[in-house]
Design an enzyme around this catalytic site. Structure first.
Site, PDB file in Angstrom:
ATOM      1  N   CYS A   9       0.858  -1.190   0.000  1.00  0.00           N
ATOM      2  CA  CYS A   9       0.000   0.000   0.000  1.00  0.00           C
ATOM      3  C   CYS A   9       0.892   1.237   0.000  1.00  0.00           C
ATOM      4  CB  CYS A   9      -0.997  -0.015   1.154  1.00  0.00           C
ATOM      5  SG  CYS A   9      -0.267   0.043   2.804  1.00  0.00           S
ATOM      6  N   ARG A  15      -3.405  -0.540   5.438  1.00  0.00           N
ATOM      7  CA  ARG A  15      -4.016  -1.618   4.655  1.00  0.00           C
ATOM      8  C   ARG A  15      -3.125  -2.846   4.472  1.00  0.00           C
ATOM      9  NH1 ARG A  15      -5.255   2.191  -0.301  1.00  0.00           N
ATOM     10  NH2 ARG A  15      -3.315   3.018   0.558  1.00  0.00           N
ATOM     11  N   ASP A 123      -8.201   4.038   1.245  1.00  0.00           N
ATOM     12  CA  ASP A 123      -7.216   4.339   2.287  1.00  0.00           C
ATOM     13  C   ASP A 123      -7.953   4.855   3.518  1.00  0.00           C
ATOM     14  OD1 ASP A 123      -5.167   5.210   3.870  1.00  0.00           O
ATOM     15  OD2 ASP A 123      -4.041   6.110   2.223  1.00  0.00           O
TER      16      ASP A 123
END
Ligand code: 4NP
Length: 155
Positions: A9, A15, A123
């Site tokens: 990420c 994440r 996000d």
């Protein structure tokens, strides 16, 4: 040699640490290793975001010992599969690839659930707290499919 999977990420604190923990929990440890990295440098050496650690814990996963690191070009050689969380991660990683073989290792993770749609894992860093639950559920579903495929292919 174990099959190696990398989750990527932007920050490697929200994440991809969750994706690493979730996929690792679904694969036999003797045959597979799972790691994660960020395309950005800001959180190198840091623990995952406290909200990711808490969301993992609710789901009986401990991701608290992970440490952030930045994606590097040798990851294309080290890893067999590279899953990115969104289109921007995809562009950043593909830009570093040297050849088609390296590019082919890179997949947008939610294409496992929604083939060819290039859906982003949002996000959650600047968002609402429940963003982490939404991200967890998306990643859990995608990782179930990834684990089934990997176990079928590599056993
Ligand atoms: P992640 O979230 O990519 O899911 O780890 C982010 C965390 C931090 C930042 C960006 C994204 N940041 O800019 O610091």
């Amino acid at each position: 040699m174990p099959v190696k999977i990398l989750m990527v990420c932007l920050g490697n604190i929200c994440r991809s640490p969750l994706a690493e923990g979730i996929l690792a929990s679904k694969l036999p440890k003797n045959k597979f290793t799972v790691d994660s990295a960020g395309t950005g440098p800001w959180h190198v050496g840091k623990s995952p975001d406290a909200r990711s650690i808490a969301t993992a814990k609710i789901n009986k996963l401990d991701i608290s010992k992970q440490k952030g690191r930045q994606f590097k070009t040798t990851d294309f050689d080290t890893f067999d599969y590279i899953y990115v969380m969104d289109k921007s991660n995809y562009d950043d990683v593909i830009e570093l690839a040297k050849n088609p073989e390296q590019k082919n290792k890179v997949q947008i993770i939610l294409n496992e659930l929604f083939p060819k749609e290039n859906v982003d894992v949002p996000d959650p860093y600047f968002g609402l707290t429940n963003g982490f639950d939404i991200v967890y559920d998306m990643l859990d579903e995608a990782c179930t499919i990834i684990a089934e495929k990997l176990i079928a292919k590599h056993s």
